[in-house]
Design a protein around this motif. Sequence first.
Motif, PDB file in Angstrom:
ATOM      1  N   PHE A 239     -53.341  97.705  38.280  1.00  0.00           N
ATOM      2  CA  PHE A 239     -51.958  97.897  38.734  1.00  0.00           C
ATOM      3  C   PHE A 239     -50.977  97.932  37.557  1.00  0.00           C
ATOM      4  O   PHE A 239     -50.269  98.924  37.363  1.00  0.00           O
ATOM      5  CB  PHE A 239     -51.624  96.785  39.729  1.00  0.00           C
ATOM      6  N   PRO A 240     -50.908  96.877  36.718  1.00  0.00           N
ATOM      7  CA  PRO A 240     -49.935  96.925  35.620  1.00  0.00           C
ATOM      8  C   PRO A 240     -50.311  97.904  34.513  1.00  0.00           C
ATOM      9  O   PRO A 240     -49.424  98.479  33.878  1.00  0.00           O
ATOM     10  CB  PRO A 240     -49.918  95.477  35.112  1.00  0.00           C
ATOM     11  N   VAL A 241     -51.603  98.100  34.267  1.00  0.00           N
ATOM     12  CA  VAL A 241     -52.002  99.019  33.203  1.00  0.00           C
ATOM     13  C   VAL A 241     -51.636 100.456  33.561  1.00  0.00           C
ATOM     14  O   VAL A 241     -51.152 101.229  32.713  1.00  0.00           O
ATOM     15  CB  VAL A 241     -53.515  98.883  32.919  1.00  0.00           C
ATOM     16  N   THR A 242     -51.838 100.839  34.801  1.00  0.00           N
ATOM     17  CA  THR A 242     -51.422 102.174  35.241  1.00  0.00           C
ATOM     18  C   THR A 242     -49.916 102.330  35.134  1.00  0.00           C
ATOM     19  O   THR A 242     -49.406 103.376  34.706  1.00  0.00           O
ATOM     20  CB  THR A 242     -51.879 102.421  36.685  1.00  0.00           C
ATOM     21  N   ALA A 243     -49.193 101.292  35.507  1.00  0.00           N
ATOM     22  CA  ALA A 243     -47.734 101.336  35.378  1.00  0.00           C
ATOM     23  C   ALA A 243     -47.319 101.450  33.914  1.00  0.00           C
ATOM     24  O   ALA A 243     -46.363 102.160  33.580  1.00  0.00           O
ATOM     25  CB  ALA A 243     -47.115 100.082  36.013  1.00  0.00           C
ATOM     26  N   LEU A 244     -48.040 100.772  33.022  1.00  0.00           N
ATOM     27  CA  LEU A 244     -47.738 100.852  31.599  1.00  0.00           C
ATOM     28  C   LEU A 244     -47.928 102.276  31.082  1.00  0.00           C
ATOM     29  O   LEU A 244     -47.125 102.764  30.269  1.00  0.00           O
ATOM     30  CB  LEU A 244     -48.626  99.882  30.822  1.00  0.00           C
TER      31      LEU A 244
END
Length: 253
Positions: A239-244
């Motif tokens: 979730f956060p890595v894709t957002a990054l």
Amino acid sequence: MGAGHAHKLYRHGHSPVHELPPHCKIAATFAFVVVVVSTPREAMWAFGGYAVLVAAVAAAARIPAGFLLRRLLIEVPFVLFAVLMPFVAQGERVDVLGMSLSVSGLWGAWNVLAKGTLGVAASVLLASTTELRALLLGLQRLKLPPLLVQIASFMIRYGDVITDELRRMSIARRSRGFEARGIRHWGVLAKTAGALFIRSYERGERVYLAMVSRGYAGSMPVIDDVTATRAQWAYSAVFPVTALAVCLMGWTL
């Protein structure tokens, strides 16, 4: 923190998101919010990508869209503040539907609405898939100061205790024919508030003495030591890595 404690935001389920350890979900949500806040406001398409990510997580958690949207109403005060920004901000003006609006105010309103809504949505998903007791254990697992965790734990539990006590007092007033209809009844309500404070204080004293008699020495025992595997950390990091990745493209494109 040994007793179970459900809350109104939690939606019981058996999805892959529900089954993730709480500290993994807390860390992923925090990282996602940091990434969203770090995104330039001009990259409007990036916020659409974040919305798709939030919707994907909600679908994986089997959280209905109506459930999520109803709980987003908590940000209504911030929406009202954002709506006023184009009218009160200074700087270059632009005419929109016959109204003179500030360009910087429009960008500021968009910034507040987009980032605030995404942050609230991520927080609602966290609360919808994690029980309060698990959240507290997750915070403890993430090495949050134990005193803060205990304060949060007691606050949650005593909030419910006070609410129930106030409900019983309200039922007692109505059973005696009392209904607050005007300013002349404020004295009764003030006495009710005073009685509620005294009862809550006395109950807190009794609970503390009971805890001390059972060996409480400033720290709560951890009954369930929640751990996470590498696979669970990797799954929650998607979730956060894709957002990054979306954020980096927003800065470069």
